[in-house]
Design a protein around this motif. Structure first.
Motif, PDB file in Angstrom:
ATOM      1  N   TYR A  26       0.822  -1.210   0.000  1.00 38.90           N
ATOM      2  CA  TYR A  26       0.000   0.000   0.000  1.00 38.90           C
ATOM      3  C   TYR A  26       0.855   1.259   0.000  1.00 38.90           C
ATOM      4  O   TYR A  26       0.630   2.176  -0.789  1.00 38.90           O
ATOM      5  CB  TYR A  26      -0.940  -0.019   1.207  1.00 38.90           C
ATOM      6  CG  TYR A  26      -1.639   1.293   1.475  1.00 38.90           C
ATOM      7  CD1 TYR A  26      -2.413   1.903   0.482  1.00 38.90           C
ATOM      8  CD2 TYR A  26      -1.526   1.925   2.712  1.00 38.90           C
ATOM      9  CE1 TYR A  26      -3.053   3.112   0.715  1.00 38.90           C
ATOM     10  CE2 TYR A  26      -2.165   3.129   2.960  1.00 38.90           C
ATOM     11  CZ  TYR A  26      -2.924   3.721   1.961  1.00 38.90           C
ATOM     12  OH  TYR A  26      -3.542   4.917   2.190  1.00 38.90           O
ATOM     13  N   GLN A  27       1.865   1.323   0.884  1.00 38.45           N
ATOM     14  CA  GLN A  27       2.691   2.524   0.940  1.00 38.45           C
ATOM     15  C   GLN A  27       4.081   2.184   1.463  1.00 38.45           C
ATOM     16  O   GLN A  27       4.323   1.095   1.998  1.00 38.45           O
ATOM     17  CB  GLN A  27       2.047   3.603   1.803  1.00 38.45           C
ATOM     18  CG  GLN A  27       1.933   3.261   3.282  1.00 38.45           C
ATOM     19  CD  GLN A  27       1.353   4.406   4.112  1.00 38.45           C
ATOM     20  OE1 GLN A  27       0.475   5.127   3.655  1.00 38.45           O
ATOM     21  NE2 GLN A  27       1.843   4.564   5.334  1.00 38.45           N
ATOM     22  N   TRP A  28       4.989   3.154   1.298  1.00 40.73           N
ATOM     23  CA  TRP A  28       6.392   2.964   1.636  1.00 40.73           C
ATOM     24  C   TRP A  28       6.712   3.236   3.108  1.00 40.73           C
ATOM     25  O   TRP A  28       7.864   3.122   3.517  1.00 40.73           O
ATOM     26  CB  TRP A  28       7.258   3.853   0.751  1.00 40.73           C
ATOM     27  CG  TRP A  28       7.530   3.218  -0.568  1.00 40.73           C
ATOM     28  CD1 TRP A  28       6.860   3.400  -1.730  1.00 40.73           C
ATOM     29  CD2 TRP A  28       8.551   2.258  -0.848  1.00 40.73           C
ATOM     30  NE1 TRP A  28       7.389   2.626  -2.725  1.00 40.73           N
ATOM     31  CE2 TRP A  28       8.434   1.912  -2.208  1.00 40.73           C
ATOM     32  CE3 TRP A  28       9.543   1.648  -0.082  1.00 40.73           C
ATOM     33  CZ2 TRP A  28       9.286   0.992  -2.818  1.00 40.73           C
ATOM     34  CZ3 TRP A  28      10.393   0.734  -0.699  1.00 40.73           C
ATOM     35  CH2 TRP A  28      10.255   0.416  -2.041  1.00 40.73           C
ATOM     36  N   GLN A  29       5.720   3.606   3.877  1.00 42.22           N
ATOM     37  CA  GLN A  29       5.912   3.805   5.301  1.00 42.22           C
ATOM     38  C   GLN A  29       5.009   2.828   6.059  1.00 42.22           C
ATOM     39  O   GLN A  29       3.968   2.406   5.544  1.00 42.22           O
ATOM     40  CB  GLN A  29       5.555   5.254   5.711  1.00 42.22           C
ATOM     41  CG  GLN A  29       6.420   6.322   5.053  1.00 42.22           C
ATOM     42  CD  GLN A  29       6.055   6.574   3.601  1.00 42.22           C
ATOM     43  OE1 GLN A  29       4.890   6.507   3.227  1.00 42.22           O
ATOM     44  NE2 GLN A  29       7.052   6.859   2.770  1.00 42.22           N
ATOM     45  N   SER A  40      -6.199  -2.834  -1.808  1.00 44.66           N
ATOM     46  CA  SER A  40      -4.739  -3.022  -1.810  1.00 44.66           C
ATOM     47  C   SER A  40      -4.394  -4.437  -1.352  1.00 44.66           C
ATOM     48  O   SER A  40      -3.550  -5.108  -1.958  1.00 44.66           O
ATOM     49  CB  SER A  40      -4.064  -1.992  -0.903  1.00 44.66           C
ATOM     50  OG  SER A  40      -2.693  -2.297  -0.741  1.00 44.66           O
ATOM     51  N   GLY A  66       7.931  -0.475   3.765  1.00 46.34           N
ATOM     52  CA  GLY A  66       6.669   0.037   4.283  1.00 46.34           C
ATOM     53  C   GLY A  66       5.736  -1.050   4.759  1.00 46.34           C
ATOM     54  O   GLY A  66       6.084  -1.863   5.620  1.00 46.34           O
TER      55      GLY A  66
END
Length: 394
Positions: A26-29, A40, A66
């Motif tokens: 979903y995201q890099w964090q 996702s 992430g």
């Protein structure tokens, strides 16, 4: 049908294509579970199931990717563990206790009792190598985790200069290595040879993205690689070397495997397919750049740290070569505009300050010292543009 290769001294039967986990998350964090959109997670699970259906049972991720580990942890426990080769990677730290905490977080997110492969993520500099191998360092922590049954085999991933990679391999303390090597950048062959001598597994990082943005190739490259695609050519080129065991496919959706899987039926015939394409590529580059330049352009070039304003002359000239020979302008822009933002993953600066520096001293060993400053100016005009952040910062 999937092909498998012995992954060095691990003895693992490694599929020649691996499922890299840096593009489907979903995201890099990190994020709290409720923040992950259901679509996702559905996509990630579809990617993993497509991977396994294809015989790709090596799932690779990292603490630095992430939400990748967390999202994988929602599907991996539902799958037959004995079929999976799971790899995660944790960055070496000055404080080895922090390295252990990061790994424990990875294992908790993955919802596994062990990983098959633990990589020290990004041994890119001599300093990071020292953090890893010094007494009491991160490698010793990894070995403790191995004794505890939480890790089966230990390796490292790297974007380092070849000498640093070879020095890490020479310790004989690692079972495998993740590194860059593909048609457009073969500098690390010496490291692959060293890994082979130490019976290490060899995993190629990002052959289709860092290896040329081959999922979106220029028409000239498509024509040169005909009758196969640039992706399939590059896969065959890499896998035609038995020292290479697996190529990472950074799939973001299930269909991203499709073109790569075309490689499998051709692998046994690489020796009739690859050489004519290599001949066309070499002939085209000589016509575009000149044989003398191609043989000598990188002789005597300084490292960025030895160059005024840290300009990365070798990388800039290399990107120029690709842009001119094969029309790889978009790839060149992607990499060129990362200079200055890549840290030790992609060091040095672009040529924006070329008119503010004197390069005569640092170029004194280059046979092309007189013309390189102008080539750097031209490359900046060709490829320069909006600054590009590292993917993990985007």
């Amino acid at each position: 049908m999937m092909h498998y290769r012995r992954f060095g001294r691990t003895e693992l039967p490694m599929p020649v294509l691996s499922c890299g986990g840096m593009r489907y998350q979903y995201q890099w964090q990190d994020a709290s579970p409720e923040k992950i959109p259901p679509e996702s997670q559905r996509n990630l699970e579809a990617v993993i199931r497509r991977s396994l259906e294809s015989g790709i049972n090596h799932i690779e991720t990292a603490r630095g990717y992430g939400t990748s580990e967390m999202q994988l942890g929602w599907i991996l426990p539902k799958l037959p563990r004995e079929r999976l080769i799971v790899q995660t990677k944790v960055s070496p730290k000055p404080d080895p206790a922090e390295f252990r905490r990061d790994f424990e977080k990875s294992l908790k997110y993955l919802q596994l009792d062990h990983v098959d492969l633990l990589g020290l993520h990004g041994i890119n500099t001599p300093e990071l190598l020292e953090y890893s191998i010094r007494p009491g360092g991160c490698l010793e922590v990894a070995q403790e985790l191995q004794k505890e049954g939480k890790v089966r085999f230990i390796g490292f991933s790297t974007h380092a200069p070849t000498d640093v990679i070879v020095n890490a391999i020479a310790t004989d303390k690692f079972d495998y290595v993740n590194l860059h090597w593909y048609y457009i950048n073969q500098l690390n062959w010496r490291a692959i040879e060293a890994a082979t001598r130490h019976d290490m597994g060899v995993f190629i990082i990002s052959p289709s993205d860092k290896g040329g943005k081959l999922y979106d190739p220029p028409q000239k490259l498509v024509d040169l690689c005909s009758p196969i695609s640039p992706i399939v050519f590059n896969n065959l080129f890499c896998l035609s070397h038995p020292q290479v065991h697996t190529l990472s496919l950074g799939a973001s959706k299930p269909t991203d495997f499709d073109e790569h899987l075309q490689t499998l039926d051709l692998l046994d015939r690489w020796d009739e397919i690859v050489p004519p394409i290599l001949e066309k590529l070499e002939k085209t580059s000589i016509e575009a750049l000149g044989e003398d330049w191609l043989k000598t352009w990188n002789q005597g070039l300084p490292n960025p740290e030895d160059t005024p304003n840290n300009i990365n002359i070798p990388i800039i000239l290399w990107l120029r070569n690709l842009a001119i020979a094969y029309d790889m302008i978009e790839y060149g822009k992607m990499r060129y505009n990362l200079l200055g933002n890549g840290g030790h993953w992609f060091p040095g600066q672009n040529a924006a300050t070329i008119d503010q520096v004197d390069l005569s001293h640092c170029l004194k060993n280059s046979p092309h010292a007189d013309k390189i400053p102008q080539l750097l100016r031209e490359t900046h005009q060709l490829l320069g543009g909006q600054s590009v952040p590292r993917l993990s910062k985007s």
